[in-house]
Design an enzyme around this catalytic site. Structure first.
Site, mmCIF file in Angstrom:
data_model
loop_
_atom_site.group_PDB
_atom_site.id
_atom_site.type_symbol
_atom_site.label_atom_id
_atom_site.label_comp_id
_atom_site.label_asym_id
_atom_site.label_seq_id
_atom_site.Cartn_x
_atom_site.Cartn_y
_atom_site.Cartn_z
ATOM 1 N N ASP A 44 0.817 -1.223 0.000
ATOM 2 C CA ASP A 44 0.000 0.000 0.000
ATOM 3 C C ASP A 44 0.841 1.258 0.000
ATOM 4 O OD1 ASP A 44 -2.809 -1.135 2.033
ATOM 5 O OD2 ASP A 44 -2.130 -1.595 0.011
ATOM 6 N N GLU A 46 3.893 1.808 -1.114
ATOM 7 C CA GLU A 46 4.541 2.104 -2.406
ATOM 8 C C GLU A 46 3.502 2.621 -3.402
ATOM 9 O OE1 GLU A 46 8.040 -1.199 -2.793
ATOM 10 O OE2 GLU A 46 6.013 -1.953 -2.636
ATOM 11 N N TYR A 47 2.331 1.983 -3.361
ATOM 12 C CA TYR A 47 1.248 2.387 -4.261
ATOM 13 C C TYR A 47 0.809 3.825 -3.937
ATOM 14 C CZ TYR A 47 -3.395 2.389 -6.395
ATOM 15 O OH TYR A 47 -4.506 2.715 -7.130
ATOM 16 N N ASP A 48 0.609 4.093 -2.640
ATOM 17 C CA ASP A 48 0.197 5.446 -2.234
ATOM 18 C C ASP A 48 1.218 6.485 -2.669
ATOM 19 O OD1 ASP A 48 -1.352 4.520 0.941
ATOM 20 O OD2 ASP A 48 -2.047 4.448 -1.124
ATOM 21 N N SER A 93 -18.924 -22.621 -0.350
ATOM 22 C CA SER A 93 -18.162 -22.592 -1.594
ATOM 23 C C SER A 93 -17.805 -24.027 -1.974
ATOM 24 C CB SER A 93 -16.952 -21.685 -1.446
ATOM 25 O OG SER A 93 -15.962 -22.347 -0.757
ATOM 26 N N LEU A 94 -16.927 -24.181 -2.928
ATOM 27 C CA LEU A 94 -16.611 -25.523 -3.425
ATOM 28 C C LEU A 94 -15.135 -25.813 -3.213
ATOM 29 C CD1 LEU A 94 -18.445 -25.245 -6.861
ATOM 30 C CD2 LEU A 94 -19.164 -26.668 -4.948
ATOM 31 N N GLU A 127 -21.236 -28.748 -15.005
ATOM 32 C CA GLU A 127 -21.631 -27.382 -15.366
ATOM 33 C C GLU A 127 -20.387 -26.527 -15.545
ATOM 34 O OE1 GLU A 127 -24.001 -25.975 -12.077
ATOM 35 O OE2 GLU A 127 -25.366 -27.690 -12.181
ATOM 36 N N LYS A 129 -18.009 -23.562 -14.641
ATOM 37 C CA LYS A 129 -17.848 -22.773 -13.418
ATOM 38 C C LYS A 129 -17.779 -21.308 -13.838
ATOM 39 C CE LYS A 129 -15.391 -22.485 -9.067
ATOM 40 N NZ LYS A 129 -15.310 -21.033 -9.015
ATOM 41 N N ASP A 131 -17.471 -17.373 -13.845
ATOM 42 C CA ASP A 131 -16.591 -16.482 -13.087
ATOM 43 C C ASP A 131 -17.310 -15.155 -12.845
ATOM 44 O OD1 ASP A 131 -14.403 -15.637 -11.776
ATOM 45 O OD2 ASP A 131 -13.121 -15.403 -13.524
ATOM 46 N N ARG A 150 -23.525 -13.249 -1.646
ATOM 47 C CA ARG A 150 -23.050 -14.310 -0.767
ATOM 48 C C ARG A 150 -22.450 -13.741 0.511
ATOM 49 N NH1 ARG A 150 -18.145 -16.922 0.013
ATOM 50 N NH2 ARG A 150 -18.374 -19.078 0.658
ATOM 51 N N GLU A 192 -25.298 -17.474 -10.307
ATOM 52 C CA GLU A 192 -24.186 -16.556 -10.546
ATOM 53 C C GLU A 192 -24.631 -15.419 -11.465
ATOM 54 O OE1 GLU A 192 -21.528 -17.820 -8.964
ATOM 55 O OE2 GLU A 192 -19.720 -16.884 -9.809
ATOM 56 N N TYR A 244 -28.103 -22.158 -10.389
ATOM 57 C CA TYR A 244 -27.463 -23.476 -10.380
ATOM 58 C C TYR A 244 -27.662 -24.268 -9.093
ATOM 59 C CZ TYR A 244 -23.600 -20.587 -8.527
ATOM 60 O OH TYR A 244 -22.849 -19.697 -7.837
ATOM 61 N N LYS A 332 -10.695 -26.808 -11.651
ATOM 62 C CA LYS A 332 -10.216 -25.521 -12.164
ATOM 63 C C LYS A 332 -9.301 -25.702 -13.378
ATOM 64 C CE LYS A 332 -10.684 -22.028 -9.889
ATOM 65 N NZ LYS A 332 -10.436 -21.570 -8.548
ATOM 66 N N CYS A 426 15.890 -12.182 13.851
ATOM 67 C CA CYS A 426 14.851 -11.368 13.216
ATOM 68 C C CYS A 426 15.521 -10.239 12.438
ATOM 69 C CB CYS A 426 13.916 -10.799 14.278
ATOM 70 S SG CYS A 426 12.795 -9.550 13.619
ATOM 71 N N CYS A 429 14.468 -6.805 14.527
ATOM 72 C CA CYS A 429 14.869 -6.477 15.901
ATOM 73 C C CYS A 429 16.051 -7.306 16.392
ATOM 74 C CB CYS A 429 13.688 -6.636 16.863
ATOM 75 S SG CYS A 429 13.258 -8.355 17.186
ATOM 76 N N CYS A 444 9.783 -14.589 14.990
ATOM 77 C CA CYS A 444 10.692 -13.742 15.758
ATOM 78 C C CYS A 444 10.236 -13.836 17.214
ATOM 79 C CB CYS A 444 10.565 -12.308 15.259
ATOM 80 S SG CYS A 444 10.993 -11.082 16.482
ATOM 81 N N CYS A 450 9.782 -6.108 19.298
ATOM 82 C CA CYS A 450 10.071 -6.116 17.853
ATOM 83 C C CYS A 450 9.249 -5.037 17.160
ATOM 84 C CB CYS A 450 9.746 -7.473 17.240
ATOM 85 S SG CYS A 450 10.007 -7.484 15.452
HETATM 86 S S1 IVH Z 1 -22.554 -24.611 -6.948
HETATM 87 C C1 IVH Z 1 -22.844 -25.589 -2.444
HETATM 88 N N1 IVH Z 1 -22.253 -24.234 -9.507
HETATM 89 O O1 IVH Z 1 -18.101 -21.082 -7.509
HETATM 90 C C2 IVH Z 1 -22.388 -25.365 -3.839
HETATM 91 N N2 IVH Z 1 -21.082 -22.793 -8.025
HETATM 92 O O2 IVH Z 1 -15.955 -21.905 -5.730
HETATM 93 C C3 IVH Z 1 -22.737 -24.057 -4.345
HETATM 94 N N3 IVH Z 1 -19.787 -21.052 -9.149
HETATM 95 O O3 IVH Z 1 -19.439 -19.687 -4.587
HETATM 96 C C4 IVH Z 1 -22.064 -23.659 -5.579
HETATM 97 N N4 IVH Z 1 -20.306 -21.633 -11.203
HETATM 98 O O4 IVH Z 1 -19.983 -18.537 -6.823
HETATM 99 C C5 IVH Z 1 -21.910 -23.823 -8.267
HETATM 100 N N5 IVH Z 1 -22.117 -23.995 -11.810
HETATM 101 C C6 IVH Z 1 -21.783 -23.594 -10.582
HETATM 102 C C7 IVH Z 1 -20.930 -22.495 -10.378
HETATM 103 C C8 IVH Z 1 -20.597 -22.128 -9.069
HETATM 104 C C9 IVH Z 1 -19.639 -20.766 -10.452
HETATM 105 C C10 IVH Z 1 -19.127 -20.312 -8.062
HETATM 106 C C11 IVH Z 1 -20.021 -19.936 -6.913
HETATM 107 C C12 IVH Z 1 -19.369 -20.538 -5.701
HETATM 108 C C13 IVH Z 1 -17.975 -20.723 -6.164
HETATM 109 C C14 IVH Z 1 -17.278 -21.807 -5.385
#
Ligand code: IVH
Length: 702
Positions: A44, A46-48, A93-94, A127, A129, A131, A150, A192, A244, A332, A426, A429, A444, A450
């Site tokens: 931060d 350096e950026y600032d 999440s997954l 399905e 995924k 973004d 979420r 999504e 989904y 992924k 360290c 210190c 440390c 420190c």
């Molecule tokens: S199912 C309990 N399906 O990926 C499972 N998630 O890394 C609920 N996402 O928070 C998620 N495509 O935002 C599901 N076809 C898909 C998805 C998906 C994108 C996202 C979602 C989740 C995140 C998890």
């Protein structure tokens, strides 16, 4: 890292123009790196410094201000101002997998868990995924009533009006109100929101034409467009969405995930046409490969595929791990990589004293983001990969993680390249470095003496997710610390009184910026939420989510301190209560007790409590929740729910949970072997509920 060291008042006009051009380009790239992968290229400070230099040059040469100047770009969204929504079913999440072998392992695990033989059929819905950003949309009798982001999975933000502003979002499900329709009375569809690539490019062209900041990628554009307090802005942006999964539902009218998707599609909710049904790991593998090949041709960004067990009864049996279902997984796409040279290894000291080696790299473009630093994690990692200063290395960035060094190109290693020696003292210190038992981390041992730990604690205390004191970024915190004006958090609140006149006279400050700083300190003084305060204390293991759980449990700082005092005795009810809080085990409990046991920590906390108004935890809950505004006390052992499950349920239903019965208590939920609290409730005439009454109340929405 400025490309010029010439003082601003010595710059010629030509030099100024060229530097402003460089700054505009560089700051834009840094913003991209920051917003795109959450992995800032610079710290931060350096950026600032770059931003400040840009402003200083512009002040001297106002006629040279560029249309793409960083000073003209507007900041991010004001998420503080959204109403909060408690998710009655957490938004999880997954877990991720990365290789083909992982697909086979995932399926084997599931078969073993369910006790299926190799020949028993087991189907998956596969399905893309997406973004984007996940959302929740609640329909009552088929009519849309509430939308939420979420958030942290437990609490999100109310985006009802914003979802309504998306063209393809159905306000009523097809068949709503029609007799014979099988739409559940209460149905929360999750999915999504995203922006198509074409819409993203068009939006960015428009942004730049208006002299506004371009978005780094479609996900950021979607986030920036959805989380707008003014929904008319959301309306102007072209957003898309797919459903989904589901959260809260009054009655499940489907037996498989495929059937669920078909139903919501029939009811008019958009569902991704790329979803498929697969019956074997080979089919899933084919799906993944086909998706990777077609990725760039899809209308929207995806970062992998998601595989979900199709049968709902199997899903139920498989259940959930801490943060993700066991019945679904994200596969992924591989990370993006590039080759560069490792210029140096620095060892940083964090606020808890952990030493983290950081690689300084020759800047390199990795999948559109300039990377000049990478984390090396710890000494073992450096040894294992045999990473040396001067080496040619492969760096990679994947998703939201900090760039990493994957490997060293040994055939390019310079002859004079020596192995890196991890410091045994360290670097700040000089205290000796200790290795924590069973951990790779080295710390440390300097503790309070420190300066690195002290100043990192301060930086954390004032940071955005903690007290969020504007005008007191990392650089100013370091500056005040170096001068001895702010040594501990409590000193911040004496700063104006003790050093106000000096600060106003400082070079580059002046009355205005000093006043801004003091007014943001005053703002914090006038009220900060208990959860933010707890997080700000920087207790090891107490991140934002844990701080919120603690705040939701103890409700006030005073109550928390009292309970900590009692919990030092591990046979006490207070200790049992502490480790019974969802996701707080013995390790976190020990860190809390260690922290509050130290006199200087306790003293500092009391001093802060005298300077700041710490607001009791109050969930900003929806008024239509069944127990909104009610205060509950639990006593005794409940027949089916654990204490923490019961509390979570109560909080999700909008109630406050208190530790003792008073006139303010609305209900006492009575279990077996309840003691004095039950008597007190009877004395005060407070309504007494059984566990079942309580569950019914929670499920009964107004
Ligand atoms: S199912 C309990 N399906 O990926 C499972 N998630 O890394 C609920 N996402 O928070 C998620 N495509 O935002 C599901 N076809 C898909 C998805 C998906 C994108 C996202 C979602 C989740 C995140 C998890």
């Amino acid at each position: 890292m400025s490309n010029s060291q010439i003082p601003v008042d010595k710059l010629t006009e030509a030099e100024a123009a060229s530097e402003l051009a460089w700054l505009a380009k560089t700051i834009f790239q840094l913003d991209q790196a920051y917003y795109q992968d959450d992995a800032p290229v610079l710290d931060d400070a350096e950026y600032d410094a770059l931003k400040r230099r840009n402003e200083e040059i512009e002040q001297r040469f106002p006629h040279l201000i560029r249309s793409d100047s960083p000073s003209k770009r507007v900041g991010a969204s004001a998420s503080e101002d959204f109403e909060k929504v408690v998710h009655s079913v957490p938004m999880l999440s997954l877990a991720n997998i990365f290789t083909t072998q992982d697909i086979y392992d995932f399926i084997d695990r599931i078969r073993r868990f369910l006790g299926l033989s190799g020949s028993d059929p087991l189907e998956f819905v596969t399905e893309p995924k997406l973004d984007g950003l996940s959302f929740s949309a609640l329909y009552i009798k088929g009519v849309f009533v509430r939308g939420a982001t979420r958030g942290d999975g437990a609490i999100g933000e109310d985006i009802t009006e914003n979802l309504k502003a998306i063209e393809s979002f159905p306000l009523r499900l097809t068949g709503a109100g029609v007799s014979g329709s099988d739409i559940p009375e209460r149905l929360e569809i999750r999915g999504e929101v995203f922006m198509n690539k074409a819409d993203f490019f068009a939006l960015n062209r428009q942004q730049l034409d208006l002299g506004k900041k371009a978005f780094a990628n479609p996900r950021n554009a979607a986030a920036g467009s959805l989380r707008q307090l003014d929904p008319s802005i959301t309306r102007q942006r072209r957003l898309s969405l797919f459903g989904y999964t589901f959260g809260d539902v009054s009655e499940e009218k489907w037996k498989t995930h495929e059937e669920f998707l078909k139903k919501i599609h029939q009811w008019g909710f958009p569902v991704n046409p790329e979803n498929r049904l697969c019956s074997s790991p080979q089919e899933i593998e084919k799906y993944f490969n086909s998706l990777s090949e077609r990725r760039s041709g899809l209308a929207y960004d995806i970062d992998g595929a998601v595989y979900k067990v199709n049968r709902r009864d199997y899903q139920e049996r498989l259940g959930f791990l801490a943060r993700s279902p066991r019945w679904a997984i994200a596969h992924k796409f591989p990370a993006q990589q590039a080759q560069t040279v490792l210029k140096n290894i620095r060892v940083q000291v964090g606020r808890t004293g952990v030493l983290t080696p950081v690689a300084d790299l020759e800047p390199v473009n990795v999948g559109g983001v300039i990377v000049s630093h990478a984390t090396l994690h710890n000494e073992d990692e450096i040894k294992r990969k045999d990473i040396r200063i001067g080496d040619h290395v492969i760096v990679q960035r994947a998703g939201d993680v900090i760039p990493q060094i994957v490997s060293v190109l040994l055939d390019k290693r310079p002859a004079d390249c020596a192995a890196f020696v991890f410091p045994c003292q360290c670097p700040v210190c000089g205290s000796h470095v200790v290795r924590i038992k069973d951990e790779a981390a080295q710390r440390c041992s300097g503790g309070l003496i420190c300066p690195a730990q002290a100043v990192e604690k301060l930086k954390h205390f004032v940071s955005r997710d903690a007290l969020n004191i504007e005008g007191l970024g990392a650089k100013n915190t370091q500056f005040f610390f170096d001068r001895g004006w702010v040594k501990t958090a409590g000193d911040i609140f004496d700063l104006e009184q003790r050093y106000g006149s000096e600060i106003r006279r400082l070079d580059g400050w002046g009355d205005k910026s000093a006043e801004n700083l003091f007014s943001s300190i005053r703002k914090v003084r006038n009220g900060i939420g208990l959860d933010k305060f707890l997080f700000a204390l920087g207790i090891p293991q107490v991140g934002q989510a844990t701080a919120r759980l603690l705040a939701a449990h103890y409700l006030s700082m005073q109550a928390l301190l009292t309970q900590m005092d009692l919990a030092f005795d591990k046979s006490s009810e207070a200790y049992q209560e502490l480790i019974g809080i969802e996701s707080i085990g013995e390790v976190v409990a020990q860190e809390l007790l260690d922290f509050f046991e130290e006199d200087h920590n306790r003293g500092e906390v009391l001093r802060l409590m005298g300077s700041i108004k710490i607001r009791d935890f109050e969930q900003n809950v929806q008024k239509n929740l069944p127990l909104a505004g009610k205060t509950l006390v639990f006593t005794g052992t409940l027949p089916t729910l654990t204490r923490s499950e019961a509390k979570t349920k109560a909080l999700a239903a909008g109630a406050k949970v208190a530790g003792s019965v008073s006139k303010k208590t609305d209900f006492v939920v009575l279990g077996e072997e309840a003691g004095s609290k039950a008597e007190k409730a009877r004395e005060l005439g407070v309504s007494i509920l059984s566990e079942q009454d309580f569950i019914d109340l929670c499920n009964n929405r107004k």
